[in-house]
Design a protein around this motif. Sequence first.
Motif, PDB file in Angstrom:
ATOM      1  N   GLY A 152      -9.221 -13.340  -6.450  1.00  0.00           N
ATOM      2  CA  GLY A 152      -9.732 -12.634  -7.617  1.00  0.00           C
ATOM      3  C   GLY A 152     -10.198 -11.222  -7.325  1.00  0.00           C
ATOM      4  N   HIS A 153      -9.819 -10.680  -6.159  1.00  0.00           N
ATOM      5  CA  HIS A 153     -10.249  -9.335  -5.773  1.00  0.00           C
ATOM      6  C   HIS A 153      -9.239  -8.253  -6.162  1.00  0.00           C
ATOM      7  N   GLU A 154      -8.053  -8.672  -6.601  1.00  0.00           N
ATOM      8  CA  GLU A 154      -7.007  -7.719  -6.966  1.00  0.00           C
ATOM      9  C   GLU A 154      -6.555  -7.989  -8.402  1.00  0.00           C
ATOM     10  N   PRO A 155      -6.935  -7.112  -9.339  1.00  0.00           N
ATOM     11  CA  PRO A 155      -6.542  -7.328 -10.742  1.00  0.00           C
ATOM     12  C   PRO A 155      -5.102  -6.936 -11.034  1.00  0.00           C
ATOM     13  N   GLU A 156      -4.494  -6.142 -10.160  1.00  0.00           N
ATOM     14  CA  GLU A 156      -3.139  -5.645 -10.406  1.00  0.00           C
ATOM     15  C   GLU A 156      -2.105  -6.712 -10.033  1.00  0.00           C
ATOM     16  N   PRO A 157      -1.279  -7.192 -10.979  1.00  0.00           N
ATOM     17  CA  PRO A 157      -0.304  -8.241 -10.658  1.00  0.00           C
ATOM     18  C   PRO A 157       0.920  -7.757  -9.897  1.00  0.00           C
ATOM     19  N   SER A 158       1.173  -6.458  -9.891  1.00  0.00           N
ATOM     20  CA  SER A 158       2.360  -5.916  -9.237  1.00  0.00           C
ATOM     21  C   SER A 158       2.022  -5.415  -7.841  1.00  0.00           C
ATOM     22  N   PHE A 159       2.723  -5.923  -6.825  1.00  0.00           N
ATOM     23  CA  PHE A 159       2.525  -5.475  -5.449  1.00  0.00           C
ATOM     24  C   PHE A 159       2.867  -3.993  -5.328  1.00  0.00           C
ATOM     25  N   ALA A 160       3.988  -3.574  -5.919  1.00  0.00           N
ATOM     26  CA  ALA A 160       4.386  -2.169  -5.840  1.00  0.00           C
ATOM     27  C   ALA A 160       3.334  -1.270  -6.477  1.00  0.00           C
ATOM     28  N   ARG A 161       2.767  -1.714  -7.583  1.00  0.00           N
ATOM     29  CA  ARG A 161       1.729  -0.919  -8.253  1.00  0.00           C
ATOM     30  C   ARG A 161       0.471  -0.858  -7.404  1.00  0.00           C
ATOM     31  N   ALA A 162       0.090  -1.965  -6.767  1.00  0.00           N
ATOM     32  CA  ALA A 162      -1.080  -1.965  -5.893  1.00  0.00           C
ATOM     33  C   ALA A 162      -0.884  -1.009  -4.720  1.00  0.00           C
ATOM     34  N   LEU A 163       0.334  -0.958  -4.180  1.00  0.00           N
ATOM     35  CA  LEU A 163       0.629  -0.014  -3.103  1.00  0.00           C
ATOM     36  C   LEU A 163       0.501   1.430  -3.602  1.00  0.00           C
ATOM     37  N   ALA A 164       0.980   1.676  -4.805  1.00  0.00           N
ATOM     38  CA  ALA A 164       0.900   3.022  -5.366  1.00  0.00           C
ATOM     39  C   ALA A 164      -0.542   3.448  -5.615  1.00  0.00           C
TER      40      ALA A 164
END
Length: 310
Positions: A152-164
């Motif tokens: 629950g520490h990462e709200p962004e579902p997209s790995f690519a978006r989290a990297l960006a």
Amino acid sequence: MPRRSRLPEPLRRIVHAGSRSYGRWTALRRVLPSLLICGGHRCGTAGLHQMLAAHPLVLRSARRDGVSFFDTSYERGMDWYRGHFPRQRTARRLQRRHGGAANAFETSPYYLYHPYAAVRIARDLPGARLLVMVRDPVDRAWSHFQAERAAGHEPEPSFARALALESARLRGQEERLGVEAGYRSFAHRHHAYRQRGEYARYLERLAGQVGRERIHVVEAERLWLLPDEVYAEVLSFLDLPQLGPPPPLPPLSRLDAPPTGSDASPAESTHPGVRTRRELSAYFAPHDRQLTSWLGRPPIWRIPIEEETP
């Protein structure tokens, strides 16, 4: 009497608090660790921890999930830290029984990444030896993302978006960790997916404080494939006798499994995708080359399969 793991949460907190207080009161009669597993995150440190903890001359800390003293709890002081380790009489008893020096240890993967952990370790544990695990940084980043999503520490579902988003999230965080007493950066601990795969950079920082001769690097892939061989190498580095075969490694969890799949879906919620893997692999290439001086060869994940066969 119920097991502690089945106690109600409020009562469990009281028991834990009492245990920590007792450890601090008896700190001077306790040992300090002579070895640390200090990283890397999502690189199989739990397996290495389990192998070392089973050795007859090795004593682990009271906390299986890491003491996290030299990164996020340093203000608690050395008595608090000592309180997590066994008593000196326990170490002496092991030494008499097995005819060698007993070693206490703990595993805190964030030590490798916190900008001031190395300085603190060098000052407070001047003779300790350090084990650092590395892993294909693409697989590590994906496993890290999955773990943060699951927690629950990462709200962004997209790995690519989290990297960006990573650069913006981490901007200025290391500087704040250095100048603000007691500051803890959520982003630095949980969202450094790409940055934490730059292993050589962190190893050089660690070596600059404790000395390169006190650091041993273990590739997670070799530990999983050749546990007996890697176990023997680790014991040799630690000057520990091999008093039996290594215990079996725990099975890989779903989060540790290497990512697979074709091109990612728009949300990239089930795997990183071929494009993202290629971009990350290219990004990590120069960082992986810098690991050669530590390993004596390219990292195992950079060796073509045909070169691995004798």
